[in-house]
Design a protein around this motif. Structure first.
Motif, mmCIF file in Angstrom:
data_model
loop_
_atom_site.group_PDB
_atom_site.id
_atom_site.type_symbol
_atom_site.label_atom_id
_atom_site.label_comp_id
_atom_site.label_asym_id
_atom_site.label_seq_id
_atom_site.Cartn_x
_atom_site.Cartn_y
_atom_site.Cartn_z
ATOM 1 N N LEU A 1 -4.272 -17.422 -1.595
ATOM 2 C CA LEU A 1 -5.355 -17.709 -2.543
ATOM 3 C C LEU A 1 -6.192 -18.941 -2.240
ATOM 4 O O LEU A 1 -7.368 -18.994 -2.620
ATOM 5 C CB LEU A 1 -4.786 -17.833 -3.966
ATOM 6 N N VAL A 2 -5.647 -19.982 -1.569
ATOM 7 C CA VAL A 2 -6.351 -21.269 -1.508
ATOM 8 C C VAL A 2 -7.648 -21.174 -0.712
ATOM 9 O O VAL A 2 -8.714 -21.616 -1.175
ATOM 10 C CB VAL A 2 -5.433 -22.368 -0.945
ATOM 11 N N ALA A 3 -7.611 -20.628 0.501
ATOM 12 C CA ALA A 3 -8.822 -20.561 1.313
ATOM 13 C C ALA A 3 -9.899 -19.673 0.678
ATOM 14 O O ALA A 3 -11.066 -20.068 0.607
ATOM 15 C CB ALA A 3 -8.487 -20.092 2.728
ATOM 16 N N PRO A 4 -9.576 -18.461 0.198
ATOM 17 C CA PRO A 4 -10.601 -17.665 -0.484
ATOM 18 C C PRO A 4 -11.140 -18.333 -1.746
ATOM 19 O O PRO A 4 -12.315 -18.171 -2.077
ATOM 20 C CB PRO A 4 -9.861 -16.363 -0.827
ATOM 21 N N LEU A 5 -10.300 -19.101 -2.452
ATOM 22 C CA LEU A 5 -10.774 -19.793 -3.644
ATOM 23 C C LEU A 5 -11.858 -20.801 -3.274
ATOM 24 O O LEU A 5 -12.920 -20.856 -3.910
ATOM 25 C CB LEU A 5 -9.598 -20.476 -4.338
ATOM 26 N N THR A 6 -11.605 -21.604 -2.233
ATOM 27 C CA THR A 6 -12.593 -22.596 -1.802
ATOM 28 C C THR A 6 -13.888 -21.929 -1.365
ATOM 29 O O THR A 6 -14.992 -22.373 -1.715
ATOM 30 C CB THR A 6 -12.025 -23.438 -0.652
ATOM 31 N N ALA A 7 -13.767 -20.866 -0.606
ATOM 32 C CA ALA A 7 -14.965 -20.163 -0.136
ATOM 33 C C ALA A 7 -15.759 -19.575 -1.302
ATOM 34 O O ALA A 7 -16.993 -19.597 -1.298
ATOM 35 C CB ALA A 7 -14.563 -19.058 0.839
#
Length: 490
Positions: free
Chosen positions: A372-378
């Motif tokens: 979840l972390v990378a897609p959340l930032t994007a």
């Protein structure tokens, strides 16, 4: 001035920015491991331990947006160096603290220094390097910073079991003594020539005050006194005043009109749910492993490494997958995996086996965080105009830290932890078993929000530069590179 990454100066710039950001990142994670020893040595109750964590997060979350603006106007190197020196001085005070009250005040000062150096380290990378090398430099900065976050709990545990918990803080002093001379000697100064010099100090103060008052009310709520009730009302009033000020200012720290984007609002609600659960979990898990399972500080710090290691290894690939399939599935599945990992932590009790009880839970939790972390930032950056991507990332980062702050304050209350709970293995274990399902419920709520409201950003939106991430208590902080004409070099 454009520095090439392969040049000696480029390597020095990378080193000093990694050292500076790692100082703040380490203190966000290693202190949890030291809490039981701090409590025993300073005869502190659970509320004091909560404030030891929250005083730092309070000032960091409340001032991090202002810190970035100060660097843009007064000079990024200057503010970064001030932040490092400030952070080191506060760390020295933490290490010498004779009682819990002094330690808590010093932790608040640490957070102020962190608010100056954290956005400044990335800004120096983006404004110092040649455009052709900038992406690789940011990647190395985030990667090495992630490694620092990974070894933090291990180093913290080793220090607590060896020289003592005070060295968790004193270690920052020699790091600063290395970092500052390198920055002054090798890092070019830069500032934004278009900066007007007006800062939203009132907004920053009101935001921090609202968080402080609400946090106090949550931590002290078991007393049920009139003072606690008045503090809670004052905290809500300060929050309302913050919104009023931000709405009326021509140059607010947090422009409220950015929340007109339904996608931005939704993904920030998901962020609040996810990082509230993470903040509460990592605060309680380090205590559970030591107080209940009998782990040493070193063993507890080492035990928590898998989550960070998984993020370091796979966060970049997770970001690529999110770009391919869109963020809705990762932001739904990721929190659900994290919720499953926290429910698996219910197996961790007295004499827990690491291989059969602790490790499976942390692997599932780590996989959820990777998802979840990378897609959340994007998604945060893609939900607004490209010109406001940096502001959007800053708001999201501050929201995540505020969520962790409030979770550390509220979760012990909701789980029924008394002031002396961490001194009793049975009492703490019972409360921990009530807390983990609460964290799981919050994560499921985040998954439901993501499934209902998050959609694929526009294909031409701003993309994150920090592809590798290893920090477990906040998402990456992204700042768009400043245009060359606005820079001044020295």
């Amino acid at each position: 001035m454009s520095v090439r990454l392969a040049s000696p100066q480029g390597k020095w710039i990378l080193l000093t920015t990694v050292l500076g950001s790692s100082m703040a990142m380490l203190d966000s994670t290693v202190v949890n491991v030291a809490l039981p020893r701090i409590g025993r040595d300073l005869d502190a109750d659970l509320a004091a331990l909560q404030w030891t964590v929250n005083a730092y997060m309070l000032t960091l979350a409340g001032l991090i947006l202002l810190g970035g603006s100060l660097g843009d106007h007064y000079g990024r190197r200057k503010v970064f160096v001030i932040g490092v020196v400030w952070f080191a001085a506060a760390s020295l005070l933490c290490g010498l603290a004779p009682n819990a009250e002094v330690l808590i005040a010093a932790r608040a000062l640490q957070g102020m220094g962190g608010a100056l150096l954290t956005p400044g380290s990335l800004a120096l990378i983006q404004t110092s390097f040649h455009p052709d090398d900038r992406g690789r430099a940011v990647g190395l900065w985030s990667g090495f910073g992630g490694i620092g976050a990974a070894v933090g709990p291990f180093v913290g545990g080793w220090l607590v079991d060896g020289p003592g918990w005070r060295w968790v803080f004193l270690l920052n002093v020699p790091l600063a003594l290395v970092c500052v001379p390198i920055a002054l000697r090798h890092v070019p100064e830069s500032a934004d020539g278009k900066s007007h010099g007006r800062f939203d100090v009132l907004g920053a103060v009101l935001g921090a005050l609202a968080l402080a008052l609400v946090t106090y009310a949550l931590i002290e709520a078991q007393e049920g006194s009139v003072v606690v009730a008045v503090t809670a009302v004052a905290g809500v009033a300060a929050g309302i005043a913050f919104g009023y000020v931000e709405k009326r200012r021509p140059d607010p720290m947090m422009p409220l009109d950015i929340f007109r984007s339904r996608q931005f609002t939704a993904v920030n609600l998901v962020t609040l749910c996810v990082y509230a659960a993470f903040g509460g979990f990592f605060f309680l898990a380090a205590l559970q492993l030591q107080v209940v399972s009998g782990y040493s500080a070193l063993a507890a710090g080492t035990a928590l490494l898998p989550t960070t290691v998984l993020m370091l290894l796979f966060s970049a690939r997770s970001g690529q997958l999110g770009e391919l399939i869109g963020p809705r599935i990762p932001l739904t599945a990721g929190p659900l995996l994290c919720a499953a990992g926290m429910l698996l932590m219910l197996r961790v009790g007295p004499d827990a086996s690491y291989l059969t009880d602790v490790l499976p839970a942390l692997l599932v939790l780590g996989l959820g965080m990777v998802t979840l972390v990378a897609p959340l930032t994007a998604t945060v950056m893609g939900s607004v105009d490209a010109a406001r991507a940096g502001v959007a990332s800053g708001i999201n980062n501050a929201a995540a830290r505020a969520a962790g702050l409030l979770a550390v304050a509220a979760l012990p209350l909701l789980a029924g932890m008394g002031p002396e709970a961490y001194r009793s293995a049975d009492a703490f274990n019972a409360a921990f078993r009530r807390a983990m399902p609460l964290c799981a419920v919050v994560l499921v709520a985040g998954a439901v929000l993501a499934f209902a409201f998050v959609r694929r950003p526009a294909p031409d939106c701003k993309r994150p530069e920090c592809r590798t991430h290893g920090h477990v208590v906040s998402p990456p902080l992204e700042r768009p590179p400043q245009p060359e004409p606005g820079s001044i070099a020295s």
